[in-house]
Motif scaffolding. Structure first.
Motif, PDB file in Angstrom:
ATOM      1  N   HIS A  57      37.202  20.292 -25.732  1.00 49.50           N
ATOM      2  CA  HIS A  57      35.810  20.444 -25.313  1.00 49.50           C
ATOM      3  C   HIS A  57      35.777  21.521 -24.237  1.00 49.50           C
ATOM      4  O   HIS A  57      36.458  21.408 -23.214  1.00 49.50           O
ATOM      5  CB  HIS A  57      35.268  19.122 -24.766  1.00 49.50           C
ATOM      6  N   GLY A  83      30.497  22.111 -31.544  1.00 51.04           N
ATOM      7  CA  GLY A  83      29.417  22.148 -30.572  1.00 51.04           C
ATOM      8  C   GLY A  83      28.440  23.275 -30.829  1.00 51.04           C
ATOM      9  O   GLY A  83      28.490  23.947 -31.871  1.00 51.04           O
ATOM     10  N   THR A 136      34.835  23.877 -28.523  1.00 49.69           N
ATOM     11  CA  THR A 136      34.312  22.517 -28.494  1.00 49.69           C
ATOM     12  C   THR A 136      34.317  22.020 -29.929  1.00 49.69           C
ATOM     13  O   THR A 136      33.444  22.374 -30.727  1.00 49.69           O
ATOM     14  CB  THR A 136      32.887  22.476 -27.915  1.00 49.69           C
ATOM     15  N   HIS A 161      33.761  14.626 -25.233  1.00 46.97           N
ATOM     16  CA  HIS A 161      35.011  14.994 -25.907  1.00 46.97           C
ATOM     17  C   HIS A 161      35.520  13.837 -26.759  1.00 46.97           C
ATOM     18  O   HIS A 161      35.936  14.024 -27.917  1.00 46.97           O
ATOM     19  CB  HIS A 161      36.028  15.373 -24.829  1.00 46.97           C
ATOM     20  N   TYR A 167      31.298  15.281 -19.735  1.00 50.38           N
ATOM     21  CA  TYR A 167      31.897  16.100 -20.789  1.00 50.38           C
ATOM     22  C   TYR A 167      33.112  15.414 -21.406  1.00 50.38           C
ATOM     23  O   TYR A 167      33.401  15.571 -22.594  1.00 50.38           O
ATOM     24  CB  TYR A 167      32.300  17.465 -20.228  1.00 50.38           C
ATOM     25  N   LEU A 176      26.290  20.348 -25.399  1.00 54.85           N
ATOM     26  CA  LEU A 176      27.654  19.981 -25.047  1.00 54.85           C
ATOM     27  C   LEU A 176      27.802  18.530 -24.605  1.00 54.85           C
ATOM     28  O   LEU A 176      28.922  18.017 -24.519  1.00 54.85           O
ATOM     29  CB  LEU A 176      28.165  20.887 -23.916  1.00 54.85           C
TER      30      LEU A 176
END
Length: 339
Positions: A138, A24, A165, A54, A50, A43
């Protein structure tokens, strides 16, 4: 294959044919950005959660590893992987996309080497020709589950670590050119009674020491056999604690030989407190940075000891202590050019 009490020695030496690593934005600004195959600038990864981001991390790492091995998805016989989110859903949902027969694993941050050990065992037993294994994490998804949502802005103590991440995956094969997996020592659960979820390094250090010492005993070798012994994500606190334990036990590991992935991935000045953590920490550092160094001839033998804290949000709420584990895998490579 079994040597000693809990170490597998792989006579056929499964080959790490290729790897894929994805990170990331925080990792892009870290200490080893050139060792990632793909870095994202935000992100979200163009997703609306999120957790979905991921999932994409792991998909991309797996697909990049397959591509670099010059294989098709259909040639991969098994996928072994996991993460830190409830029911390892990012990995399972990514596996839905990849479509390969799948083993879902949970070893917390030790999952990368758990998968590599089990994958090498399958290849060594001629249970597959091509196999894919990996792990991911993540920051925003994991922090939200185990601590506080990042938007909350809660302050953390100096012992806390920054969740990576990132995702790392490797294609294992029974033939080919590349670093070989030569042995693996399976960890046992160690619980020293710590309860602080902001001190994972301190909680995991005894498990790392236990597995390393078991590996050396089972294989009847000295630590000097390895050019590098690297833990997964003990961070500064755990790294120092484990060195103290080695000294106390009389295990002759040299400080310059003993390193930690959680202290490698970020540069000085990034606000990571004690270092990095997350299932993606050892996966990205080993499958990217360390294997690149190995292929360049910087070292020939390394022991990777991924560490995991086996707590959950529920166990923390119920005031349970933190059980921990560490799995060790030895990787050796005779090729490369000396730097």
């Amino acid at each position: 294959m079994l040597q000693g009490h809990r170490t597998w020695v792989f006579d056929h030496k499964p080959v790490i044919l290729s790897t894929g690593t994805v990170g990331g934005p925080f990792e892009a600004n870290g200490a080893i950005p050139n060792d990632f195959d793909l870095l994202h600038s935000d992100l979200w990864l163009n997703q609306d959660s999120y957790e979905k981001a991921h999932k994409v991390l792991f998909e991309q790492a797996c697909l990049r590893a397959i591509e670099k091995a010059e294989l098709q998805k259909e040639q991969i016989q098994f996928l072994l992987g996991g993460d830190l989110i409830n029911q390892i859903t990012p990995t399972s949902f990514a596996s839905r996309t990849i479509g390969t027969p799948y083993f879902g694993l949970f070893g917390a941050c030790s999952t990368s080497m758990e998968g590599l050990a089990l994958g090498a065992s399958i290849i060594n037993a001629k249970g597959a020709k091509y196999l894919l294994t990996g792990a991911s994490s993540h920051n925003a998804a994991v922090e939200k589950q185990f601590r506080y949502p990042t938007e909350y802005g809660g302050q953390k103590p100096p012992t806390a670590q920054w969740t990576v991440t990132g995702a790392g995956a490797a294609v294992l094969s029974d033939t080919g050119d590349g670093p070989c997996v030569t042995s693996a020592t399976i960890g046992r659960v160690i619980d020293m009674g710590l309860t602080d979820p902001f001190n994972m390094g301190g909680a995991m250090a005894p498990a790392a020491v236990d597995t390393i010492e078991a590996h050396l005993k089972d294989r009847n070798i000295d630590p000097a056999y390895y050019d590098l012994i690297v833990t997964g994500d003990l961070g500064k606190i755990g790294h120092e604690a484990s060195l103290d334990l080695f000294k106390k036990h009389g295990t002759p590991i040299q400080e310059n030989q003993y390193q930690d992935c959680g202290l490698m991935i970020y540069r000085e000045g990034q606000p990571v407190l004690s270092g990095a953590s997350g299932a993606g920490c050892s996966a990205t550092v080993v499958y990217g940075h360390l294997l690149n160094r190995m292929k360049q001839g910087e070292f020939k033998r390394m022991l990777v000891v991924a560490t995991g804290a086996l707590l959950s949000p529920l166990t923390f709420q119920q005031s349970e202590t933190i059980p921990c584990i560490a799995h060790a895998v030895s990787i050796e490579y005779e090729g490369g050019t000396t730097l």
